[in-house]
Write a protein that holds these residues in place. Sequence first.
Motif, mmCIF file in Angstrom:
data_model
loop_
_atom_site.group_PDB
_atom_site.id
_atom_site.type_symbol
_atom_site.label_atom_id
_atom_site.label_comp_id
_atom_site.label_asym_id
_atom_site.label_seq_id
_atom_site.Cartn_x
_atom_site.Cartn_y
_atom_site.Cartn_z
ATOM 1 N N LEU A 1 26.106 15.245 145.928
ATOM 2 C CA LEU A 1 26.689 16.580 146.338
ATOM 3 C C LEU A 1 28.363 16.825 147.380
ATOM 4 O O LEU A 1 29.502 16.003 147.551
ATOM 5 N N VAL A 2 27.647 15.262 148.095
ATOM 6 C CA VAL A 2 28.148 14.601 149.392
ATOM 7 C C VAL A 2 29.645 14.130 148.772
ATOM 8 O O VAL A 2 30.479 14.434 148.931
ATOM 9 N N VAL A 3 29.348 12.661 147.970
ATOM 10 C CA VAL A 3 30.197 11.986 147.516
ATOM 11 C C VAL A 3 31.361 12.405 146.884
ATOM 12 O O VAL A 3 32.157 12.202 146.700
ATOM 13 N N ASP A 4 30.897 13.280 146.258
ATOM 14 C CA ASP A 4 32.080 14.120 145.017
ATOM 15 C C ASP A 4 32.858 15.072 145.862
ATOM 16 O O ASP A 4 33.703 14.994 145.383
ATOM 17 N N LYS A 5 33.102 14.954 147.437
ATOM 18 C CA LYS A 5 33.554 15.413 147.880
ATOM 19 C C LYS A 5 35.026 14.230 148.721
ATOM 20 O O LYS A 5 35.896 14.793 148.980
ATOM 21 N N MET A 6 33.963 13.465 147.937
ATOM 22 C CA MET A 6 35.414 12.045 149.118
ATOM 23 C C MET A 6 36.621 11.672 148.270
ATOM 24 O O MET A 6 36.220 11.764 147.082
ATOM 25 N N PRO A 7 37.757 12.366 148.670
ATOM 26 C CA PRO A 7 38.912 11.770 148.194
ATOM 27 C C PRO A 7 39.173 10.175 147.623
ATOM 28 O O PRO A 7 39.118 10.385 145.928
ATOM 29 N N PHE A 8 38.409 9.294 147.417
ATOM 30 C CA PHE A 8 38.332 7.832 147.527
ATOM 31 C C PHE A 8 38.048 7.536 146.359
ATOM 32 O O PHE A 8 37.945 6.985 144.547
ATOM 33 N N LEU A 9 37.114 8.851 145.501
ATOM 34 C CA LEU A 9 36.008 8.996 144.433
ATOM 35 C C LEU A 9 37.235 8.860 143.244
ATOM 36 O O LEU A 9 37.053 8.409 141.971
ATOM 37 N N ARG A 10 38.315 9.735 143.150
ATOM 38 C CA ARG A 10 38.909 9.256 142.085
ATOM 39 C C ARG A 10 40.092 8.746 141.706
ATOM 40 O O ARG A 10 41.267 9.376 141.736
ATOM 41 N N ARG A 11 39.462 7.004 142.451
ATOM 42 C CA ARG A 11 41.285 6.611 142.520
ATOM 43 C C ARG A 11 41.602 5.993 141.343
ATOM 44 O O ARG A 11 42.254 5.807 140.512
ATOM 45 N N TYR A 12 40.491 5.889 140.475
ATOM 46 C CA TYR A 12 40.600 5.412 138.862
ATOM 47 C C TYR A 12 41.024 6.467 137.776
ATOM 48 O O TYR A 12 40.088 6.372 137.149
ATOM 49 N N ASP A 13 41.043 8.152 138.559
ATOM 50 C CA ASP A 13 41.048 8.890 137.504
ATOM 51 C C ASP A 13 41.970 9.049 136.006
ATOM 52 O O ASP A 13 42.238 9.395 135.435
ATOM 53 N N TYR A 14 43.071 8.216 136.602
ATOM 54 C CA TYR A 14 44.171 8.198 135.588
ATOM 55 C C TYR A 14 44.062 6.763 134.668
ATOM 56 O O TYR A 14 44.875 6.413 133.871
ATOM 57 N N ALA A 15 43.035 5.768 135.025
ATOM 58 C CA ALA A 15 42.896 4.516 134.712
ATOM 59 C C ALA A 15 42.326 4.389 133.017
ATOM 60 O O ALA A 15 41.656 5.963 132.583
ATOM 61 N N PRO A 16 41.753 3.395 132.279
ATOM 62 C CA PRO A 16 40.971 3.535 131.153
ATOM 63 C C PRO A 16 39.358 3.764 131.596
ATOM 64 O O PRO A 16 39.392 3.275 132.347
ATOM 65 N N LEU A 17 39.237 4.311 130.990
ATOM 66 C CA LEU A 17 37.868 4.789 131.373
ATOM 67 C C LEU A 17 36.702 4.504 131.810
ATOM 68 O O LEU A 17 35.426 4.737 131.908
ATOM 69 N N ALA A 18 36.661 2.905 131.166
ATOM 70 C CA ALA A 18 35.515 2.186 132.086
ATOM 71 C C ALA A 18 35.722 2.022 133.404
ATOM 72 O O ALA A 18 34.407 1.817 134.660
ATOM 73 N N LYS A 19 37.253 1.819 133.905
ATOM 74 C CA LYS A 19 37.133 1.448 135.455
ATOM 75 C C LYS A 19 37.043 3.343 136.155
ATOM 76 O O LYS A 19 36.112 2.440 137.040
ATOM 77 N N PRO A 20 37.047 4.140 135.723
ATOM 78 C CA PRO A 20 36.363 5.194 136.276
ATOM 79 C C PRO A 20 34.988 4.887 136.082
ATOM 80 O O PRO A 20 33.963 5.226 137.625
ATOM 81 N N ILE A 21 33.967 5.072 134.814
ATOM 82 C CA ILE A 21 32.551 5.022 134.866
ATOM 83 C C ILE A 21 32.209 3.760 136.052
ATOM 84 O O ILE A 21 31.329 3.997 136.465
#
Length: 238
Positions: free
Chosen positions: A85-105
């Motif tokens: 819940l806390v970490v999902d509100k941090m903007p840096f978590l979306r850093r690799y949202d548009y990268a190949p799927l392995a990176k954000p995972i």
Amino acid sequence: MARTSADPVHQAGGLAHRAQRPLGRRVGAHLLEEIRHILPATIYFFLGFNLVLLTKKLMLEQYLIQFSGFFIASGAALIVGKVVLVVDKMPFLRRYDYAPLAKPILFKTLVYTFFVFLARLLEAFIHYLFAGGAVTGFGHHLLAEFSWPHFIGVQLWVFVLFLGYVTGSEINHLLGDGELAKVLFTRPSSKLRQTRRERIRLLVRLSKLTQAHGVEELSNAGSSAHAELRGILRKLIT
């Protein structure tokens, strides 16, 4: 995704509507939203931790050692849910949202695991204080008395479980919220293959249509290109 110019108006209307609601209802709605957010992760890790503890219990049975850790698993699952819940509100978590799927995972798995590591250390610190320890002696406690093998073993399982959780979450987000559950539990595989082929054909048609016609023509409600565009979009959404 691009937003239309009407979005600020709708957003302002939504804010005004929320402001008019009673405080109790707003707090209740916020709490309900938070619970819905952490519930999937909490249930997932509750089942995962209990499976690990069941495995440990079965392995100890041959030595006649009794082991029970239901409340430990429940507490750990609640900690993980709060961390999510806390970490999902941090903007840096979306850093690799548009990268190949392995990176954000991998990135999100490592971030979640690191914050759970910190939360578990904080929990150990609180237990140490309640047991009568001094704040200045916690470092020595970690080096001399703390059970690092057990702590690291649990942390490895946290990483593995998060890897599965984030993979499922990212695929669900990629397909559209709720689509993964439909693919796994409700839609027949033959229908799914047919639907996938139809969507690919529609996307190819949409690509060719946007290449052949400009924005003005596609925006013109009386043009055949606009009618074809609406037909393609209607099929894609249904």
